[in-house]
Design an enzyme around this catalytic site. Structure first.
Site, PDB file in Angstrom:
ATOM      1  CG  ASP A 331      -1.748   1.202   1.377  1.00 21.08           C
ATOM      2  OD1 ASP A 331      -2.367   1.575   0.376  1.00 21.08           O
ATOM      3  OD2 ASP A 331      -1.783   1.785   2.470  1.00 21.08           O
ATOM      4  CG  ASP A 540      -3.375   1.099   6.890  1.00 18.57           C
ATOM      5  OD1 ASP A 540      -4.061   0.075   6.736  1.00 18.57           O
ATOM      6  OD2 ASP A 540      -3.756   2.225   6.537  1.00 18.57           O
ATOM      7  CG  ASP A 544      -4.256  -1.603   2.903  1.00 15.62           C
ATOM      8  OD1 ASP A 544      -4.866  -1.338   1.862  1.00 15.62           O
ATOM      9  OD2 ASP A 544      -3.477  -0.815   3.454  1.00 15.62           O
TER      10      ASP A 544
END
Length: 654
Positions: A331, A540, A544
């Site tokens: 991410d 995180d 996600d």
């Protein structure tokens, strides 16, 4: 040698006493004891004294296993082999086998204890008590289990923080090294959140508990540590399955070796004793403890070494997968970048300073709740008094106009400036573009004007983490074939961040469900879950979570103990430092290398000695080396992971 447990001390005393008696009897046999007496029933009884001193627990465990129908273990092998040696008149060899077996077991117990300690050192983060402040202001000492959300806790200097909470009063430094591996303390003040498991510094803190003790970070981490050993790697599962079939097979082989050759020789009575001794030697050699202990020991050491880096690995299976990562998907926001906007560059027009540009822009943005406005306001060290700011006009999606200290001041994008008939000089724009190369497109440009005159520009960006560029380079250097960045941001922003960090593959404009779909397609490309090419995802742990749980290895940036991170991921980086990832990959690969070396070495030596023992070339002393010697060598090899951890601890500043 570090402090031993009481059980280890007792075993060591037994070994020493039995060894002294063993040496004394060996000397006596070769000096004063007549040869005919050396093999008498009386000498057998004397040799049984050191035998039972050092090996009574092995014999007891063997008998219990037989009574429960679970006989095929090393205790059974050792007992049968030594009883057979006694039956063949080899009294000294029988005692020697049991003695050296117990020396190996002691060494193994010590090594396993040290390796478990590499992980369970984390257990020390649990507080023994908590100080709760009552409504009347009185402070009582309570059990941490009694802490409930909303309780006011008083944490004195040097005490462990018992529950996650928010600081109400007090400032100071807290030691987070038990959770993050970071030796530098973290400064906290009123309004800051702190997590359990850390240690308060020199000042008293009043903290409001945000969670019950059972839901706190410290309890979640301890649960992770306790459950880590239940998730075995493929290598450990292989050893478990191997031992399940290997041990009965060698027992059967020993029985065949004891009876078949004498029967085929035509002189069963004359040859039976010799072949029984060979069968006993065969059993001693075959003991699989070198494999059964050294391989899990290597993984214990690996997980412990990772914990010293501030990384929690939920099981040895995930540590093994870390060694086989082919593709790393990440991410962007909060993982590769800091996850918050801040002023990255200021370029004032001639006649103005950077402080002037930021000060006037902050005044215009003072009433805005937009993250960009907040970032500009935070960058201002000398704000304009609120009484000098009037007439704010918000032009949605473009900018804001306000009267600041008697001058109409505008802050917005380039199209907003053009609507107002304001345009920077081309020379200024080209200079600004060069100064903000690699950053400008990754963020938002804010242009500032006063009374229709352009005075400067500000770049506001979600900046890459300071260590991100080096971490990406190190991850690729560790053999990860490619790194892919997924983000919901625009393609321009994604491209700028990717180019700056050295990432060649990225996908932009993705919603959470799009990330899952992208990841599913990626898994299909690499051969699915059974492929040796593993895919890891870094996120995180909040937005996600679906992708974290879908990846072969989900790596969460733990944000100093984020609930979602600890719950969703397989590996948790407690301090959000990306450089922990290449370090853990190195640890994982070293762990795999050590465990494989142990397997190859142990099997090679054992099968060679088994053949030599069956042929009568290897005697009982060679069998002791093939069992205890190989086990000690493999254990020493596995302990390299523990030594690595100790060196890392010594390298940390006090």
């Amino acid at each position: 040698m570090d402090k031993l447990t009481s059980k280890q001390k007792n075993n060591l005393i037994r070994i020493i006493v039995a060894f002294i008696i063993f040496v004394a009897l060996m000397i006596a046999e070769h000096t004063v004891i007549p040869e005919d007496f050396a093999h008498s029933i009386w000498m057998l009884l004397i040799w049984l004294i050191p035998y039972f001193i050092v090996g009574y627990d092995v014999v007891r465990k063997c008998l219990i296993g037989i009574s429960h129908g679970q006989m095929f273990d090393e205790s059974f092998l050792m007992t049968i082999a030594t009883v057979g040696a006694f039956g063949c008149g080899e009294f000294d060899e029988a005692v020697a086998v049991m003695l050296f077996y117990q020396i190996g077991e002691f060494f193994q117990s010590y090594a396993v204890g040290k390796s478990r300690g590499a992980i369970t050192d984390l257990m020390s983060i649990a507080p023994d008590y908590a100080n709760r402040e009552g409504e009347d202001g009185e402070v009582e000492v309570i059990d941490p289990d009694d802490i409930e959300a909303g309780d006011i806790l008083v944490i004195k200097p040097g005490e462990k923080i018992p529950a996650d909470g928010t600081v109400l009063e007090g400032t100071g430094l807290i030691n987070t090294s038990a959770l993050t591996g970071e030796s530098m303390p973290r400064e906290v003040k009123a309004g800051d959140q702190i997590i359990s498991g850390c240690i308060n510094g020199d000042n008293l803190l009043r903290v409001r508990a945000d969670k019950d003790y059972d839901d706190s970070t410290v309890m979640q981490i301890l649960e992770l540590v306790e459950n880590a050993s239940t998730r075995k790697s493929r290598t450990e599962n292989f050893i478990t399955r191997f031992a399940r079939y290997y041990t009965p097979a060698v027992v059967l082989g020993a029985v065949v070796l004891a009876f078949l050759p004498p029967l085929l020789s035509g002189n069963f009575a004359g040859n039976f004793g010799e072949w029984v001794l060979r069968a006993c030697t065969f059993l001693v050699i075959s003991c699989p403890c070198a494999l059964v202990i050294s391989v899990p020991l290597a993984f214990f050491g690996g997980i412990g070494a990772a914990s010293n880096e501030g990384v929690l690995v939920k099981g040895s299976n995930f540590l093994e997968m870390m060694a086989h990562i082919d593709t790393l998907v990440s991410d962007k926001t909060g993982t590769l970048t800091e996850g918050r906007f801040k002023v990255s560059e200021v370029m004032p027009e001639s006649g103005y300073t950077a402080d002037d540009v930021v000060r006037y822009a902050a005044a215009v943005e003072s009433g805005s709740t937009h993250p960009i406005g907040a970032a500009i306001a935070a960058a201002c060290s000398d704000p304009v008094p609120q009484s000098e700011i009037t007439g704010e006009e918000n032009h949605a999606g473009k900018g804001i106009i306000a009267n600041v200290s008697g001058a109409v001041t505008a802050v917005g994008n380039m199209s907003f400036m053009e609507e107002l008939g304001i345009r920077p000089s081309s020379e200024h724009l080209s200079t600004f573009a060069a100064a903000t190369s690699g950053i400008r497109e990754a963020g938002t440009m804010c242009y500032v004007a006063r009374d229709g005159k352009y005075i400067g520009a500000i770049a506001v960006s979600d900046m890459p983490k300071p260590e991100a560029k080096k971490a990406v380079r190190d991850i690729l250097a560790e053999g990860v074939r490619r790194i892919i960045m997924l983000t919901g941001d625009s393609r321009e922003t994604a491209r700028a961040v990717a180019e700056y960090l050295g990432i060649t593959d990225y996908a932009a404009g993705l919603l959470p469900q799009d990330k899952v779909e992208y990841f599913e397609n990626l898994l299909a490309e690499t051969g699915g879950e059974d492929s040796s090419r593993k895919i890891a995802f870094i996120g995180d742990g909040i937005n996600d979570a679906p992708v974290l749980s879908r990846a072969d290895v989900g790596i969460a940036m733990g944000s100093l103990g984020s609930d979602a991170a600890i719950e969703a991921a397989d590996v948790v980086i407690m301090d959000d430092n990306l450089e922990r990832i290449p370090a853990v990959i190195r640890i994982a690969r070293k762990t795999i290398g050590i465990s494989r070396a142990n397997i190859v070495f142990a099997l090679l030596v054992k099968f060679t000695c088994l053949i030599l023992g069956a042929l009568g070339i290897a005697n009982m002393w060679a069998a002791v080396f093939a069992d205890v010697g190989v086990a000690i060598i493999c254990i020493l090899n596995s302990m390299r992971m523990i030594v690595r951890r100790k060196k890392a601890e010594q390298a940390q500043p006090a």
